[in-house]
Write a protein that holds these residues in place. Structure first.
Motif, PDB file in Angstrom:
ATOM      1  N   GLY A  60      15.784  34.822 -20.330  1.00  0.00           N
ATOM      2  CA  GLY A  60      15.176  34.286 -20.622  1.00  0.00           C
ATOM      3  C   GLY A  60      15.022  33.823 -22.906  1.00  0.00           C
ATOM      4  N   ASN A  64      16.066  30.815 -24.750  1.00  0.00           N
ATOM      5  CA  ASN A  64      14.586  30.029 -25.682  1.00  0.00           C
ATOM      6  C   ASN A  64      14.971  30.624 -26.987  1.00  0.00           C
ATOM      7  OD1 ASN A  64      12.908  28.194 -23.272  1.00  0.00           O
ATOM      8  ND2 ASN A  64      13.852  31.007 -22.703  1.00  0.00           N
ATOM      9  N   LYS A 201       4.938  31.882 -27.729  1.00  0.00           N
ATOM     10  CA  LYS A 201       4.420  32.105 -26.546  1.00  0.00           C
ATOM     11  C   LYS A 201       4.678  31.341 -26.268  1.00  0.00           C
ATOM     12  CE  LYS A 201       0.171  34.815 -27.670  1.00  0.00           C
ATOM     13  NZ  LYS A 201      -1.396  34.834 -27.875  1.00  0.00           N
ATOM     14  N   THR A 205       8.353  33.731 -21.807  1.00  0.00           N
ATOM     15  CA  THR A 205       7.298  33.899 -20.674  1.00  0.00           C
ATOM     16  C   THR A 205       6.373  35.063 -21.125  1.00  0.00           C
ATOM     17  OG1 THR A 205       8.455  35.381 -20.171  1.00  0.00           O
ATOM     18  CG2 THR A 205       8.961  33.403 -18.654  1.00  0.00           C
ATOM     19  N   LYS A 206       5.164  35.536 -20.200  1.00  0.00           N
ATOM     20  CA  LYS A 206       4.348  35.967 -20.746  1.00  0.00           C
ATOM     21  C   LYS A 206       5.077  37.395 -20.850  1.00  0.00           C
ATOM     22  CE  LYS A 206      -0.358  38.684 -19.517  1.00  0.00           C
ATOM     23  NZ  LYS A 206      -1.457  38.576 -18.407  1.00  0.00           N
ATOM     24  N   GLU A 207       6.268  37.752 -19.815  1.00  0.00           N
ATOM     25  CA  GLU A 207       6.753  38.798 -19.635  1.00  0.00           C
ATOM     26  C   GLU A 207       7.983  39.676 -21.025  1.00  0.00           C
ATOM     27  OE1 GLU A 207       7.701  43.120 -18.487  1.00  0.00           O
ATOM     28  OE2 GLU A 207       6.274  41.667 -18.472  1.00  0.00           O
ATOM     29  N   GLU A 208       7.888  38.130 -21.498  1.00  0.00           N
ATOM     30  CA  GLU A 208       9.866  38.284 -22.903  1.00  0.00           C
ATOM     31  C   GLU A 208       8.430  38.198 -23.864  1.00  0.00           C
ATOM     32  OE1 GLU A 208      12.581  35.169 -20.339  1.00  0.00           O
ATOM     33  OE2 GLU A 208      10.950  34.147 -21.818  1.00  0.00           O
ATOM     34  N   TYR A 209       7.498  37.759 -23.775  1.00  0.00           N
ATOM     35  CA  TYR A 209       6.355  38.046 -25.257  1.00  0.00           C
ATOM     36  C   TYR A 209       6.262  39.192 -25.274  1.00  0.00           C
ATOM     37  CZ  TYR A 209       2.915  36.660 -28.848  1.00  0.00           C
ATOM     38  OH  TYR A 209       2.604  36.828 -29.635  1.00  0.00           O
TER      39      TYR A 209
END
Length: 252
Positions: A60, A64, A201, A205-209
């Motif tokens: 991810g 990105n 953000k 994804t929320k987890e990656e952030y």
């Protein structure tokens, strides 16, 4: 009579002790036979889980983000100063061109459109130093170590990057993030502006952030532990890839 009772009790106690020891030894052997395989299976399951977790998070981040990677000709003071001038010139040149880009594909398209302009800019900087170094510039996937930008930390991994190789490319590297635009903000005070975090953000994804923003903080210990596990697996993978590359280079 009393002596017979005492002797009988002592005999019974010894028998009970012997029976308990035998039972313990039997159970201990059973535990050793069954417990160790279970422990090994549990450890393997844990490792497999985090290998896949590491791959998912890394993929991810790698898909990105676009990083800038400038490699100096050597580690001489002059070549290192040239490297800094080159990276400053590229950042200044690309800041306005990438401004407003909200999509990684759009950013890559803009960067590709400006490769010739970047190369011209780098050659001009080289000339001001009185050098005639060759310049190699392209966009590809390259290994990066763990790197902190203010209060954001990116784990090791193979990231998409605009790579600028000056001369022999044997000097120390310099890197930052072109998209989202961490290159274009001042993180000397230890924090990344909220506007850039908002772009992160949107890109992740929320987890990656949560992984990259909590990695250096003790406030969220579970996330920090996840980052350390992720970092371990990615560093191990990069080292293994490096060994394999050396083996094939030697054999060739």
């Amino acid at each position: 009579m009393q002596r017979n009772i005492s002797s009988r009790n002592k005999y019974n106690n010894n028998n009970m002790k012997f029976f308990c020891m035998k039972l313990f030894n039997v159970n201990k052997n059973r535990i050793l036979r069954t417990g160790i395989p279970i422990l090994i299976v549990a450890l393997l399951a844990f490792c497999i889980h985090y290998v896949f977790y590491s791959e998912d998070i890394s993929k991810g981040l790698e898909e990105n983000l676009i990083r800038l990677h400038v490699v100096a000709n050597s580690n001489s003071d002059e070549d290192q100063a040239l490297k800094i001038d080159v990276k400053n010139a590229i950042i200044e040149y690309m800041e306005t061109k990438l401004k407003g880009s909200k999509d990684i594909n759009e950013s890559k398209r803009i960067i590709n459109m400006n490769i010739d302009g970047i190369k011209k800019l780098v050659n001009e900087k080289i000339e001001t130093y009185g050098k005639n170094y060759a310049v190699k510039i392209d966009i590809g996937e390259y290994p990066f170590p763990t790197k902190t930008y203010g209060d954001i930390t990116l784990p090791a991994g193979n990231y998409q990057a605009l790579k600028v190789l000056i001369g022999k490319g044997e000097g120390s590297n310099w890197w930052c993030v072109l998209f989202p635009p961490l290159c274009f903000v001042d993180v000397t005070h230890g924090t990344v502006p909220d506007s850039v975090k908002e772009e992160l953000k949107n890109a992740l994804t929320k987890e990656e952030y949560s992984i990259i923003t909590a990695a250096e903080s003790d406030k969220d210990i579970p996330v920090k532990i996840k980052f350390k596990i992720l970092e371990f697996f990615q560093n191990s993978k990069m080292k293994f890839s490096g060994i394999i590359s050396k083996i094939f280079n030697v054999s060739n």
